[in-house]
Design a protein around this motif. Structure first.
Motif, PDB file in Angstrom:
ATOM      1  N   ALA A  16       0.835  -1.203   0.000  1.00 48.48           N
ATOM      2  CA  ALA A  16       0.000   0.000   0.000  1.00 48.48           C
ATOM      3  C   ALA A  16       0.868   1.250   0.000  1.00 48.48           C
ATOM      4  CB  ALA A  16      -0.931   0.013   1.211  1.00 48.48           C
ATOM      5  N   PRO A  41     -10.817  -0.360   4.215  1.00 45.12           N
ATOM      6  CA  PRO A  41     -10.917   1.031   4.640  1.00 45.12           C
ATOM      7  C   PRO A  41     -12.222   1.265   5.394  1.00 45.12           C
ATOM      8  CG  PRO A  41     -11.418   0.858   2.322  1.00 45.12           C
ATOM      9  CD  PRO A  41     -11.070  -0.528   2.788  1.00 45.12           C
ATOM     10  N   PHE A  56       0.144   5.196   0.982  1.00 43.32           N
ATOM     11  CA  PHE A  56      -0.805   6.144   1.566  1.00 43.32           C
ATOM     12  C   PHE A  56      -0.325   7.569   1.334  1.00 43.32           C
ATOM     13  CE2 PHE A  56      -1.960   2.339   3.817  1.00 43.32           C
ATOM     14  CZ  PHE A  56      -3.311   2.475   4.082  1.00 43.32           C
ATOM     15  N   ASN A  61     -10.933  11.409  -1.366  1.00 49.17           N
ATOM     16  CA  ASN A  61     -10.864  10.036  -0.845  1.00 49.17           C
ATOM     17  C   ASN A  61     -10.982   9.063  -2.006  1.00 49.17           C
ATOM     18  OD1 ASN A  61     -10.567  10.283   1.921  1.00 49.17           O
ATOM     19  ND2 ASN A  61     -12.748  10.381   2.334  1.00 49.17           N
ATOM     20  N   VAL A  72      -9.485   4.847  -3.248  1.00 51.79           N
ATOM     21  CA  VAL A  72      -8.595   3.698  -3.158  1.00 51.79           C
ATOM     22  C   VAL A  72      -8.619   3.010  -4.512  1.00 51.79           C
ATOM     23  CG1 VAL A  72      -8.131   1.496  -2.021  1.00 51.79           C
ATOM     24  CG2 VAL A  72      -9.143   3.377  -0.713  1.00 51.79           C
ATOM     25  N   LEU A 132      -2.339  -1.510  -3.291  1.00 46.54           N
ATOM     26  CA  LEU A 132      -3.344  -0.456  -3.195  1.00 46.54           C
ATOM     27  C   LEU A 132      -2.696   0.913  -3.085  1.00 46.54           C
ATOM     28  CD1 LEU A 132      -5.837  -2.011  -0.615  1.00 46.54           C
ATOM     29  CD2 LEU A 132      -6.061  -1.983  -3.087  1.00 46.54           C
ATOM     30  N   SER A 133      -3.245   1.889  -3.799  1.00 49.95           N
ATOM     31  CA  SER A 133      -2.885   3.290  -3.609  1.00 49.95           C
ATOM     32  C   SER A 133      -4.059   3.966  -2.919  1.00 49.95           C
ATOM     33  CB  SER A 133      -2.596   3.964  -4.948  1.00 49.95           C
ATOM     34  OG  SER A 133      -1.485   3.367  -5.572  1.00 49.95           O
ATOM     35  N   VAL A 134      -3.776   4.692  -1.842  1.00 47.84           N
ATOM     36  CA  VAL A 134      -4.838   5.205  -0.979  1.00 47.84           C
ATOM     37  C   VAL A 134      -4.655   6.702  -0.778  1.00 47.84           C
ATOM     38  CG1 VAL A 134      -5.994   4.954   1.228  1.00 47.84           C
ATOM     39  CG2 VAL A 134      -4.829   2.977   0.222  1.00 47.84           C
ATOM     40  N   GLN A 135      -5.634   7.487  -1.228  1.00 49.24           N
ATOM     41  CA  GLN A 135      -5.602   8.925  -1.016  1.00 49.24           C
ATOM     42  C   GLN A 135      -6.721   9.306  -0.060  1.00 49.24           C
ATOM     43  OE1 GLN A 135      -6.872  12.834  -3.376  1.00 49.24           O
ATOM     44  NE2 GLN A 135      -5.615  11.487  -4.614  1.00 49.24           N
ATOM     45  N   THR A 136      -6.430  10.260   0.826  1.00 50.33           N
ATOM     46  CA  THR A 136      -7.369  10.568   1.903  1.00 50.33           C
ATOM     47  C   THR A 136      -7.768  12.037   1.917  1.00 50.33           C
ATOM     48  OG1 THR A 136      -6.376   8.828   3.221  1.00 50.33           O
ATOM     49  CG2 THR A 136      -7.704  10.416   4.402  1.00 50.33           C
ATOM     50  N   TRP A 151      -7.677   2.252   8.902  1.00 44.64           N
ATOM     51  CA  TRP A 151      -7.378   1.144   7.997  1.00 44.64           C
ATOM     52  C   TRP A 151      -7.124  -0.104   8.816  1.00 44.64           C
ATOM     53  CZ3 TRP A 151      -8.363   2.118   3.128  1.00 44.64           C
ATOM     54  CH2 TRP A 151      -8.331   3.459   2.713  1.00 44.64           C
TER      55      TRP A 151
END
Length: 341
Positions: free
Chosen positions: A279, A334, A281, A288, A290, A298-302, A318
């Protein structure tokens, strides 16, 4: 007798400078949490320590020794799973530093094969708000292993405020920070204030079943002193020490590796997929989402927490679990939480 004395003197002369060029300390289990080593306390072997250039492990006595690099500004310890720092995960090297010991305490919240952590990002405020209490309470309720701020703490006022109010002690969980583009501010060099408040701009730690690597934004409002080559050279050494069966979680303020997940500088490069990357982050874009890449990556933007959205504030927790035998990430969920609830 004089010849013997001269011989001993000659033998000692080249040794003293060599000893002076080493930085030596220990990593120990701080059983009474006083940040001081005592003779009955356990010294920890095979713990990774770095100065941002070289990476070494402690020996069986818990002792490490690093070459004296005049460019190094910090020593940092890769905190192992099941532990947390008594004070901080780093030691500043400005001025004369006599004690280079790292004190770690047992973290009873962490589990060996399960990890839950909270990511916050782009908070961009110098003001205290309910979101801080919400994140703290939620972290305690959910037994989060850590809180990770992925950058844009935001300019001098925001950085000074977060250092005082959103730290490991007051949040009651280990709280880490990443350099965002708006955290590179006017000064001797772009990341100088960040270092004064939060420590090194790149470092690693273990939590639960995972290995975390934190790296800074490549550029921003003011030019940083670090380079991509410098970070990648350190990263190669750090990842060479990790257990390859552990999932690697990469932390930055933005996503910039590309679909191949190869980080590139002018001379250095590294393929993160060779190190069980699971991942990445980040924040930065104020959204938001994923998305899945390369099978299990996984690439995760918040989305940032914003004061004007207080009635529907969101944080992001997470949940990560692994197979006990292989320690390979096999579940990644998530959980979007309206904290006011």
């Amino acid at each position: 007798m004089m010849k013997l004395t001269k011989l001993i003197t000659c033998l000692l002369l080249p040794i003293s400078p060599l000893l002076a060029q080493q930085r030596t300390g220990r990593v120990f289990e701080d059983q009474n949490s006083n940040n001081q080593f005592e003779q009955n306390e356990k010294q920890l072997a095979n713990i990774v320590v770095s100065d941002g250039y070289d990476v070494v492990k402690t020996d069986k006595t818990g002792t490490y020794s690093l070459p004296h690099n005049p460019n190094a500004r910090f020593l940092s310890v890769t905190i192992p799973s099941g532990y947390k720092a008594t004070k901080t995960h780093y030691i500043p090297l400005r001025g004369e530093v006599k004690n280079l010991d790292f004190a770690l305490t047992k973290d009873t919240v962490q589990q060996a094969d399960f990890l839950r952590f909270i990511q916050i990002t782009d908070t961009e405020t110098p003001l205290y708000g309910p979101w801080i209490d919400n994140v703290r309470n939620y972290a305690q309720q959910q037994k989060a292993s850590l809180i990770m701020h992925t950058g844009d703490i935001c300019y001098e006022p925001g950085m000074l405020f977060h250092a005082k109010q959103v730290n490991s002690e007051l949040m009651a969980r280990p709280t880490y920070y990443t350099v965002g583009n708006h955290d590179l501010v006017k000064g001797e060099y772009g990341e100088k204030l960040f270092e004064d408040l939060f420590g090194p701009t790149y470092y690693s730690f273990d939590a639960g079943p995972a290995h975390f690597v934190v790296t800074p934004m490549p550029n921003g409002d003011y030019k940083p002193s670090y380079t991509a080559d410098q970070i990648i050279a350190w990263l190669k050494k750090d990842l060479a020490t990790m257990d390859r069966s552990k999932p690697l979680i990469f932390i930055n303020h933005d996503f910039f590796a590309g679909p191949d997940f190869i980080l590139k500088g002018e001379k250095e490069q590294i393929d993160l997929m060779q190190f069980n990357l699971k991942a990445w982050f980040y924040g930065h874009w104020h959204n938001n989402f994923v998305f899945k890449q390369r099978e299990s990556m996984l690439s995760v933007q918040t989305l940032p927490i914003k004061e004007e959205l207080i009635t529907r504030q969101r944080s992001l927790s997470w949940s990560i679990s692994t197979n006990k035998e292989s320690k390979i990430l096999n579940l990644f969920i998530p959980i979007y939480v309206t904290i006011s609830n």
